[in-house]
Design an enzyme around this catalytic site. Structure first.
Site: not given
Length: 299
Positions: A139-140
């Site tokens: 995930l960013d």
């Protein structure tokens, strides 16, 4: 209701069985503050005992008069020391976490920076110094929500090599700028990354990766819309690029067109992941609550 007594004893919880029941439904009934996944994790880790005997079977039959005890174990204590994440589920093969925004999935330039990977690694090593974890997807940094790790290289490869079959559903919640007019839609384009790490979208095949995003409007006002976003493909920055493309950038996403940030974070949250368990083949759904700020801004 099967309980008539609940008390703490050196950090443990005691429940008295007042009518016959199976263990998992009994725990779900009496531990309403805990998610189904966290209760299953307690069973797997041997934290549940019946009349002093550790029980891990979900369908263990409870008899009237028995005492069910939830024991704090090393894993539970270790969990409380984690920074930036909570554990949603754990067994011998996988660990599923709920990552806070601001925490990298894994190390970038600064090797000393805490990451989801480093936190989960040290957590499992406290239980078994030889245990390792493997990152399966990312995930960013500024995206919060459900993130999956494997506990062996074999499981990692199995998950990554068959990702499209393993993952039944990847659902995100996005707070975007403006009032999205359509109740639902699909965005399909080809994505290519530049040398400056910005991803660009093209309506026709430009040698990039095909990306397909489905969205459904949950609600909106004049300033913001709350969307449920379902990924058919999982490309880098896919949702962020596609939201900019339809003229409704993700709130707080300067890189992809956002000009406002009332929630002081990126308006993107990985709210659900449904997978086929790599060992048991059981279909499992892991969920993370939508951040309150997303909801309040879209009312």
């Amino acid at each position: 209701m099967h309980m008539n007594q609940k008390k703490k004893r050196e950090g443990s919880y005691l429940f008295q069985v007042t009518e016959e029941a199976e263990l998992l439904p009994f725990l779900l009934e009496n531990m309403k503050k805990n998610s189904r996944n966290s209760i299953k994790s307690m069973l797997t880790r041997g934290q549940v005992s019946v009349n002093g005997m550790s029980i891990t079977k979900h369908n263990h039959k409870l008899l009237t008069g028995q005492t069910v005890e939830i024991l704090p174990n090393k894993a539970a204590l270790n969990e409380s020391m984690l920074t930036g994440l909570t554990i949603l589920f754990e067994d011998e093969s996988i660990i599923v976490i709920d990552k806070e925004e601001g925490l990298l999935s894994m190390a970038a330039k600064d090797k000393n920076e805490k990451t989801a990977f480093s936190e989960v690694s040290s957590y499992v090593k406290k239980q078994d110094s030889r245990q390792r974890v493997f990152i399966v997807h990312r995930l960013d940094r500024d995206t919060s929500g459900v993130l999956l790790f494997a506990k062996s290289e074999k499981v990692k490869m199995q998950l990554q090599d068959h990702w499209d079959e393993v993952v039944k559903e990847r659902v995100y919640t996005a707070l975007v700028e403006g009032n999205v007019k359509k109740d639902k839609g699909t965005i399909k384009s080809w994505l290519k990354e530049t040398r400056t790490y910005k991803v660009y979208s093209n309506p026709t095949d430009n040698g990039g990766q095909l990306a397909i995003t489905h969205y459904r409007k949950i609600r909106s006002n004049r300033q913001y819309s709350l969307l449920e976003v379902n990924l058919e493909t999982g490309r880098k920055n896919q949702i962020r690029v596609h939201m900019e493309e339809i003229g409704h950038p993700v709130v707080g996403d300067k890189k992809y067109g956002s000009t406002v940030n009332p929630i002081k974070r990126l308006g993107l949250h990985a709210s659900a992941l449904t997978i086929v368990h790599p060992i048991t083949n059981e279909i499992m759904k892991f969920e993370s609550e939508i951040p309150a700020s997303f909801i309040s801004k879209s009312l």
